[in-house]
Write a protein that holds these residues in place. Structure first.
Motif, PDB file in Angstrom:
ATOM      1  N   GLY A 108      85.394 -30.897 -16.881  1.00 48.73           N
ATOM      2  CA  GLY A 108      85.362 -29.447 -16.873  1.00 48.73           C
ATOM      3  C   GLY A 108      85.352 -28.871 -18.264  1.00 48.73           C
ATOM      4  O   GLY A 108      85.043 -29.554 -19.252  1.00 48.73           O
ATOM      5  N   VAL A 109      85.692 -27.624 -18.322  1.00 46.48           N
ATOM      6  CA  VAL A 109      85.717 -26.905 -19.588  1.00 46.48           C
ATOM      7  C   VAL A 109      86.930 -25.979 -19.578  1.00 46.48           C
ATOM      8  O   VAL A 109      87.266 -25.387 -18.553  1.00 46.48           O
ATOM      9  CB  VAL A 109      84.387 -26.130 -19.811  1.00 46.48           C
ATOM     10  CG1 VAL A 109      84.176 -25.070 -18.754  1.00 46.48           C
ATOM     11  CG2 VAL A 109      84.302 -25.547 -21.189  1.00 46.48           C
ATOM     12  N   LEU A 110      87.628 -25.904 -20.713  1.00 41.60           N
ATOM     13  CA  LEU A 110      88.792 -25.040 -20.877  1.00 41.60           C
ATOM     14  C   LEU A 110      88.606 -24.240 -22.144  1.00 41.60           C
ATOM     15  O   LEU A 110      88.547 -24.815 -23.246  1.00 41.60           O
ATOM     16  CB  LEU A 110      90.071 -25.867 -20.946  1.00 41.60           C
ATOM     17  CG  LEU A 110      91.368 -25.117 -21.259  1.00 41.60           C
ATOM     18  CD1 LEU A 110      91.690 -24.127 -20.144  1.00 41.60           C
ATOM     19  CD2 LEU A 110      92.514 -26.080 -21.450  1.00 41.60           C
ATOM     20  N   ASP A 111      88.492 -22.932 -22.003  1.00 42.49           N
ATOM     21  CA  ASP A 111      88.268 -22.035 -23.145  1.00 42.49           C
ATOM     22  C   ASP A 111      87.103 -22.500 -24.014  1.00 42.49           C
ATOM     23  O   ASP A 111      87.187 -22.512 -25.242  1.00 42.49           O
ATOM     24  CB  ASP A 111      89.540 -21.889 -23.988  1.00 42.49           C
ATOM     25  CG  ASP A 111      90.650 -21.172 -23.239  1.00 42.49           C
ATOM     26  OD1 ASP A 111      90.326 -20.295 -22.408  1.00 42.49           O
ATOM     27  OD2 ASP A 111      91.829 -21.478 -23.480  1.00 42.49           O
ATOM     28  N   GLY A 112      86.031 -22.939 -23.372  1.00 41.06           N
ATOM     29  CA  GLY A 112      84.819 -23.342 -24.077  1.00 41.06           C
ATOM     30  C   GLY A 112      84.817 -24.777 -24.577  1.00 41.06           C
ATOM     31  O   GLY A 112      83.811 -25.241 -25.105  1.00 41.06           O
ATOM     32  N   LYS A 113      85.923 -25.485 -24.418  1.00 40.49           N
ATOM     33  CA  LYS A 113      86.007 -26.873 -24.888  1.00 40.49           C
ATOM     34  C   LYS A 113      85.870 -27.820 -23.697  1.00 40.49           C
ATOM     35  O   LYS A 113      86.540 -27.637 -22.685  1.00 40.49           O
ATOM     36  CB  LYS A 113      87.325 -27.112 -25.605  1.00 40.49           C
ATOM     37  CG  LYS A 113      87.456 -26.284 -26.864  1.00 40.49           C
ATOM     38  CD  LYS A 113      88.800 -26.506 -27.520  1.00 40.49           C
ATOM     39  CE  LYS A 113      88.930 -25.681 -28.763  1.00 40.49           C
ATOM     40  NZ  LYS A 113      89.317 -24.305 -28.513  1.00 40.49           N
ATOM     41  N   PRO A 114      85.035 -28.851 -23.832  1.00 37.49           N
ATOM     42  CA  PRO A 114      84.847 -29.773 -22.704  1.00 37.49           C
ATOM     43  C   PRO A 114      86.070 -30.659 -22.484  1.00 37.49           C
ATOM     44  O   PRO A 114      86.768 -31.024 -23.422  1.00 37.49           O
ATOM     45  CB  PRO A 114      83.635 -30.605 -23.133  1.00 37.49           C
ATOM     46  CG  PRO A 114      83.638 -30.548 -24.625  1.00 37.49           C
ATOM     47  CD  PRO A 114      84.204 -29.203 -24.988  1.00 37.49           C
ATOM     48  N   LEU A 115      86.313 -30.979 -21.211  1.00 36.07           N
ATOM     49  CA  LEU A 115      87.408 -31.863 -20.837  1.00 36.07           C
ATOM     50  C   LEU A 115      86.877 -32.939 -19.898  1.00 36.07           C
ATOM     51  O   LEU A 115      86.043 -32.663 -19.043  1.00 36.07           O
ATOM     52  CB  LEU A 115      88.510 -31.088 -20.100  1.00 36.07           C
ATOM     53  CG  LEU A 115      89.244 -29.994 -20.853  1.00 36.07           C
ATOM     54  CD1 LEU A 115      90.181 -29.258 -19.916  1.00 36.07           C
ATOM     55  CD2 LEU A 115      90.018 -30.575 -22.010  1.00 36.07           C
ATOM     56  N   THR A 116      87.378 -34.145 -20.063  1.00 35.52           N
ATOM     57  CA  THR A 116      87.035 -35.218 -19.137  1.00 35.52           C
ATOM     58  C   THR A 116      87.963 -35.129 -17.927  1.00 35.52           C
ATOM     59  O   THR A 116      88.950 -34.379 -17.942  1.00 35.52           O
ATOM     60  CB  THR A 116      87.200 -36.598 -19.805  1.00 35.52           C
ATOM     61  OG1 THR A 116      88.588 -36.787 -20.118  1.00 35.52           O
ATOM     62  CG2 THR A 116      86.357 -36.720 -21.058  1.00 35.52           C
ATOM     63  N   GLY A 117      87.690 -35.915 -16.924  1.00 35.70           N
ATOM     64  CA  GLY A 117      88.548 -35.954 -15.749  1.00 35.70           C
ATOM     65  C   GLY A 117      89.965 -36.388 -16.094  1.00 35.70           C
ATOM     66  O   GLY A 117      90.944 -35.848 -15.577  1.00 35.70           O
ATOM     67  N   ASP A 118      90.093 -37.353 -16.998  1.00 35.96           N
ATOM     68  CA  ASP A 118      91.422 -37.821 -17.415  1.00 35.96           C
ATOM     69  C   ASP A 118      92.174 -36.738 -18.184  1.00 35.96           C
ATOM     70  O   ASP A 118      93.389 -36.604 -18.051  1.00 35.96           O
ATOM     71  CB  ASP A 118      91.296 -39.082 -18.274  1.00 35.96           C
ATOM     72  CG  ASP A 118      90.840 -40.288 -17.471  1.00 35.96           C
ATOM     73  OD1 ASP A 118      91.075 -40.308 -16.240  1.00 35.96           O
ATOM     74  OD2 ASP A 118      90.237 -41.204 -18.075  1.00 35.96           O
ATOM     75  N   GLU A 119      91.462 -35.979 -19.002  1.00 36.61           N
ATOM     76  CA  GLU A 119      92.113 -34.900 -19.757  1.00 36.61           C
ATOM     77  C   GLU A 119      92.600 -33.795 -18.820  1.00 36.61           C
ATOM     78  O   GLU A 119      93.654 -33.205 -19.058  1.00 36.61           O
ATOM     79  CB  GLU A 119      91.152 -34.332 -20.800  1.00 36.61           C
ATOM     80  CG  GLU A 119      90.881 -35.278 -21.944  1.00 36.61           C
ATOM     81  CD  GLU A 119      89.785 -34.805 -22.891  1.00 36.61           C
ATOM     82  OE1 GLU A 119      89.855 -35.171 -24.074  1.00 36.61           O
ATOM     83  OE2 GLU A 119      88.865 -34.087 -22.441  1.00 36.61           O
ATOM     84  N   ILE A 120      91.873 -33.561 -17.761  1.00 38.31           N
ATOM     85  CA  ILE A 120      92.317 -32.564 -16.779  1.00 38.31           C
ATOM     86  C   ILE A 120      93.577 -33.061 -16.078  1.00 38.31           C
ATOM     87  O   ILE A 120      94.507 -32.297 -15.820  1.00 38.31           O
ATOM     88  CB  ILE A 120      91.189 -32.246 -15.787  1.00 38.31           C
ATOM     89  CG1 ILE A 120      90.074 -31.495 -16.523  1.00 38.31           C
ATOM     90  CG2 ILE A 120      91.706 -31.426 -14.602  1.00 38.31           C
ATOM     91  CD1 ILE A 120      88.815 -31.296 -15.755  1.00 38.31           C
ATOM     92  N   LYS A 121      93.646 -34.357 -15.797  1.00 37.56           N
ATOM     93  CA  LYS A 121      94.852 -34.920 -15.183  1.00 37.56           C
ATOM     94  C   LYS A 121      96.036 -34.837 -16.150  1.00 37.56           C
ATOM     95  O   LYS A 121      97.168 -34.596 -15.732  1.00 37.56           O
ATOM     96  CB  LYS A 121      94.605 -36.360 -14.742  1.00 37.56           C
ATOM     97  CG  LYS A 121      93.659 -36.441 -13.555  1.00 37.56           C
ATOM     98  CD  LYS A 121      93.306 -37.860 -13.205  1.00 37.56           C
ATOM     99  CE  LYS A 121      92.252 -37.875 -12.091  1.00 37.56           C
ATOM    100  NZ  LYS A 121      91.743 -39.204 -11.830  1.00 37.56           N
ATOM    101  N   LYS A 122      95.790 -35.011 -17.448  1.00 33.29           N
ATOM    102  CA  LYS A 122      96.860 -34.859 -18.442  1.00 33.29           C
ATOM    103  C   LYS A 122      97.297 -33.398 -18.532  1.00 33.29           C
ATOM    104  O   LYS A 122      98.470 -33.114 -18.733  1.00 33.29           O
ATOM    105  CB  LYS A 122      96.392 -35.359 -19.811  1.00 33.29           C
ATOM    106  CG  LYS A 122      96.285 -36.861 -19.899  1.00 33.29           C
ATOM    107  CD  LYS A 122      95.801 -37.300 -21.270  1.00 33.29           C
ATOM    108  CE  LYS A 122      95.585 -38.797 -21.323  1.00 33.29           C
ATOM    109  NZ  LYS A 122      95.020 -39.234 -22.597  1.00 33.29           N
ATOM    110  N   LEU A 123      96.325 -32.492 -18.413  1.00 31.87           N
ATOM    111  CA  LEU A 123      96.639 -31.061 -18.406  1.00 31.87           C
ATOM    112  C   LEU A 123      97.558 -30.739 -17.240  1.00 31.87           C
ATOM    113  O   LEU A 123      98.468 -29.923 -17.359  1.00 31.87           O
ATOM    114  CB  LEU A 123      95.339 -30.252 -18.319  1.00 31.87           C
ATOM    115  CG  LEU A 123      95.453 -28.735 -18.285  1.00 31.87           C
ATOM    116  CD1 LEU A 123      95.979 -28.220 -19.616  1.00 31.87           C
ATOM    117  CD2 LEU A 123      94.106 -28.103 -17.983  1.00 31.87           C
ATOM    118  N   ALA A 124      97.357 -31.409 -16.128  1.00 23.38           N
ATOM    119  CA  ALA A 124      98.193 -31.192 -14.943  1.00 23.38           C
ATOM    120  C   ALA A 124      99.626 -31.652 -15.175  1.00 23.38           C
ATOM    121  O   ALA A 124     100.543 -31.170 -14.505  1.00 23.38           O
ATOM    122  CB  ALA A 124      97.593 -31.926 -13.749  1.00 23.38           C
ATOM    123  N   ASP A 125      99.840 -32.556 -16.113  1.00 27.62           N
ATOM    124  CA  ASP A 125     101.193 -33.046 -16.398  1.00 27.62           C
ATOM    125  C   ASP A 125     101.995 -32.061 -17.245  1.00 27.62           C
ATOM    126  O   ASP A 125     103.213 -32.206 -17.358  1.00 27.62           O
ATOM    127  CB  ASP A 125     101.130 -34.402 -17.110  1.00 27.62           C
ATOM    128  CG  ASP A 125     100.606 -35.503 -16.197  1.00 27.62           C
ATOM    129  OD1 ASP A 125     100.725 -35.372 -14.968  1.00 27.62           O
ATOM    130  OD2 ASP A 125     100.062 -36.498 -16.729  1.00 27.62           O
TER     131      ASP A 125
END
Length: 190
Positions: A108-125
């Motif tokens: 995905g993307v967060l504030d214009g910066k790309p995120l991988t699936g693993d980074e989104i899972k880390k964001l969830a933590d």
């Protein structure tokens, strides 16, 4: 779909990309309609989960200035457009994916910066925005209390030191008291 319908769909998706803080692309292959409904409910009011057409969404993302997601538009794709706290939506997606392994978080993307699936899972933590702000406020309040105690301690320490000196002088019988000041006399004229 006729051409004007596609243009309207692209414009709508472009507006969703521009109006959201984050967008998370998922693959929903194997999920039932009831499971997708449950996922939409779990995302809450700050996110919209939409099943999209890859080609139109890719065009819309590029029009919104997001070119880093092009590789993720393969297979059945749905996008969670997050208008509120992205941590809450990431937690909802992660938790739903744990219970329903058919849901795959692609990236995905967060504030214009790309995120991988693993980074989104880390964001969830991460903890939610409200929890982090309350911890920050508590830390700031603690530092202010420490500063106030320090500023209050300096004058009181000085008062205690002066009082100790006065008591010591009194113990010594006043021997250490200064003599009264003598006025300077002008020399007598001869």
């Amino acid at each position: 779909m006729a051409r004007p319908d596609k243009a309207a769909a692209v414009a709508e998706i472009t507006d969703k990309f521009r109006g959201s803080n984050a967008a998370v692309l998922t693959e929903y292959r194997g999920l039932t309609v009831a499971q997708l409904k449950t996922l939409r409910r779990s995302l809450g009011a700050n996110a919209e989960y939409a099943v999209v057409k890859n080609t139109l969404t890719k065009i819309a993302a590029n029009e919104a200035g997001i070119t880093t997601l092009d590789d993720l538009f393969a297979g059945p794709t749905a996008v969670a457009f997050v208008a509120g706290d992205p941590v809450e939506s990431a937690k909802a997606l992660r938790d739903f994916a744990k219970d329903n392994p058919a849901l795959i978080i692609k990236g995905g993307v967060l504030d214009g910066k790309p995120l991988t699936g693993d980074e989104i899972k880390k964001l969830a933590d991460l903890e939610s925005r409200e929890v982090l702000l309350s911890k920050l406020a508590g830390a700031m309040k603690g530092k202010q209390s420490q500063a106030a105690a320090l500023f209050q301690a300096l004058p009181s320490k000085m008062v205690r030191t002066i009082e100790a000196l006065r008591a010591k002088v009194e113990e010594q019988g006043g021997a250490g008291t200064p003599a009264p000041a003598v006025e300077d006399e002008a020399p007598a004229a001869e």
